[in-house]
Design a protein around this motif. Structure first.
Motif, PDB file in Angstrom:
ATOM      1  N   ARG A  24      57.733  35.900  20.079  1.00 23.45           N
ATOM      2  CA  ARG A  24      59.188  36.092  20.192  1.00 23.45           C
ATOM      3  C   ARG A  24      59.861  35.752  18.871  1.00 23.45           C
ATOM      4  O   ARG A  24      59.367  34.940  18.086  1.00 23.45           O
ATOM      5  CB  ARG A  24      59.778  35.217  21.291  1.00 23.45           C
ATOM      6  N   LEU A  25      61.008  36.380  18.634  1.00 26.37           N
ATOM      7  CA  LEU A  25      61.810  36.058  17.454  1.00 26.37           C
ATOM      8  C   LEU A  25      62.557  34.758  17.713  1.00 26.37           C
ATOM      9  O   LEU A  25      63.059  34.527  18.817  1.00 26.37           O
ATOM     10  CB  LEU A  25      62.808  37.179  17.167  1.00 26.37           C
ATOM     11  N   ILE A  81      67.812  34.649  12.121  1.00 25.59           N
ATOM     12  CA  ILE A  81      66.394  34.758  12.477  1.00 25.59           C
ATOM     13  C   ILE A  81      65.525  34.035  11.450  1.00 25.59           C
ATOM     14  O   ILE A  81      65.665  34.239  10.247  1.00 25.59           O
ATOM     15  CB  ILE A  81      65.979  36.233  12.616  1.00 25.59           C
ATOM     16  N   ALA A  83      66.863  40.767  17.047  1.00 23.41           N
ATOM     17  CA  ALA A  83      66.552  40.192  18.350  1.00 23.41           C
ATOM     18  C   ALA A  83      67.466  40.702  19.455  1.00 23.41           C
ATOM     19  O   ALA A  83      68.657  40.924  19.233  1.00 23.41           O
ATOM     20  CB  ALA A  83      66.672  38.676  18.274  1.00 23.41           C
ATOM     21  N   GLY A 117      64.821  37.468  22.885  1.00 21.56           N
ATOM     22  CA  GLY A 117      64.005  37.166  21.721  1.00 21.56           C
ATOM     23  C   GLY A 117      62.994  38.240  21.389  1.00 21.56           C
ATOM     24  O   GLY A 117      62.112  38.044  20.562  1.00 21.56           O
TER      25      GLY A 117
END
Length: 126
Positions: free
Chosen positions: A18-19, A39, A79, A83
């Motif tokens: 996930r980001l 991010i 995102a 995420g």
């Protein structure tokens, strides 16, 4: 290609691939939930994490990311609310935070190869 990975503390529950975004606390990341989030990179921690756990984050270089929509190879990514990576598409004069770009095409739910490369994308004026 070499990648840069750093260990951070999870601010909350964060899944693998996930980001994540930087928080106001040094050494801490949270799930990125908006194109406006700063991010940091992509989580490389197969079991996922809960608040307070240490997790590895790819800050630059190759990584696999969960996709939240249809994305073409080479598209810049940002995102979504979960995420996941989605194609970055800022409106005219708007900025979005970038997490990098995909090397392969993907659909929602796919794991796709990406290059993590932070940045900002500004939408073209109308």
């Amino acid at each position: 290609m070499t990648r840069i990975v750093k260990t951070f503390v999870a601010a909350g529950a964060i899944g693998h691939r996930r980001l994540v975004a930087f928080t106001a606390n040094d050494g801490e990341v949270a799930l990125a939930t908006s194109p406006d989030d700063p991010i940091a990179g992509v989580v490389d921690f197969p079991s996922g994490a809960t608040a307070g756990q240490r997790i590895d984050v790819v800050l630059f270089g190759p990584a696999e990311v969960v996709c939240g929509g249809d994305i073409m190879p080479g598209d810049p990514i940002t995102a979504d609310a979960d995420g996941a990576a989605v194609a970055a598409a800022p409106g005219a004069g708007e900025n979005v935070s970038l997490g990098g770009f995909l090397l392969t095409g993907a659909e929602s739910g796919d794991f796709a190869r990406a290059i993590v490369q932070r940045g900002t994308l500004t939408g073209a004026a109308a």
